[in-house]
Design an enzyme around this catalytic site. Structure first.
Site, PDB file in Angstrom:
ATOM      1  N   HIS A  63       0.787  -1.181  -0.173  1.00 31.58           N
ATOM      2  CA  HIS A  63       0.204  -0.035  -0.103  1.00 31.58           C
ATOM      3  C   HIS A  63       0.914   1.258  -0.019  1.00 31.58           C
ATOM      4  O   HIS A  63       0.798   2.311  -0.906  1.00 31.58           O
ATOM      5  CB  HIS A  63      -0.837   0.083   1.237  1.00 31.58           C
ATOM      6  CG  HIS A  63      -1.923   1.117   1.188  1.00 31.58           C
ATOM      7  ND1 HIS A  63      -1.945   2.071   2.239  1.00 31.58           N
ATOM      8  CD2 HIS A  63      -3.071   1.453   0.490  1.00 31.58           C
ATOM      9  CE1 HIS A  63      -2.841   3.043   2.088  1.00 31.58           C
ATOM     10  NE2 HIS A  63      -3.565   2.585   0.999  1.00 31.58           N
ATOM     11  N   ASP A 105      -6.175   1.854  -1.883  1.00 26.19           N
ATOM     12  CA  ASP A 105      -6.843   1.635  -0.898  1.00 26.19           C
ATOM     13  C   ASP A 105      -7.641   0.152  -1.117  1.00 26.19           C
ATOM     14  O   ASP A 105      -7.609  -0.617   0.019  1.00 26.19           O
ATOM     15  CB  ASP A 105      -7.755   2.701  -0.327  1.00 26.19           C
ATOM     16  CG  ASP A 105      -7.178   3.865   0.259  1.00 26.19           C
ATOM     17  OD1 ASP A 105      -5.706   3.672   0.137  1.00 26.19           O
ATOM     18  OD2 ASP A 105      -7.576   4.879   0.431  1.00 26.19           O
TER      19      ASP A 105
END
Length: 138
Positions: A63, A105
């Protein structure tokens, strides 16, 4: 419960549009981002260093890398929209940055869900001083 949700949104220690990302994590894992993902391992939370401790921590590492590849975007503050179709997250219309942030996300939230079985409570509130190994490259 509402107070707990508000606290989770305010305290979630991950980059990106906090409200949307916190909601995605809750929907995918059925766990509140705080305390489960805000200070987990070496990469979940603000920043990151060392080697990911396990698959969940690797979700956070990836991420962070995903955000790092975004140019001229503000993943900590740019809000985006998303919906669900047959249980799958669909990133909505918006600027190219908003779409890319949403995809980063989404990938992390799905990764958290896929690794729920290997989540280790011993990595919650993991001290940074134990994350001293050389960092991997994205």
């Amino acid at each position: 419960m509402r107070t707990l949700w508000i606290m989770a949104v305010l305290l979630v220690g991950v980059e990106g549009s906090l409200i949307e990302f916190a909601k995605m994590i809750l929907e995918e894992t059925k766990r509140l981002p705080f305390p489960y993902y805000t200070t987990y391992g070496c990469y979940c939370g603000w920043g990151g260093q060392g080697q990911p401790k396990d698959a969940t921590d690797r979700c956070c590492f990836v991420h962070d890398c995903c955000y790092g590849k975004l140019s001229n975007c503000k993943p900590k503050t740019d809000r985006y929209s998303y919906s669900r179709k047959s249980g799958v997250i669909i990133c909505g219309e918006g600027t190219p940055c908003e779409k890319q942030i949403c995809e980063c996300d989404k990938a992390a939230a799905v990764c958290f869900r896929e690794n729920l079985r290997t989540y280790k409570k011993r990595y919650m509130a993991y001290p940074d001083l134990l994350c001293k190994k050389p960092a991997e490259k994205c």
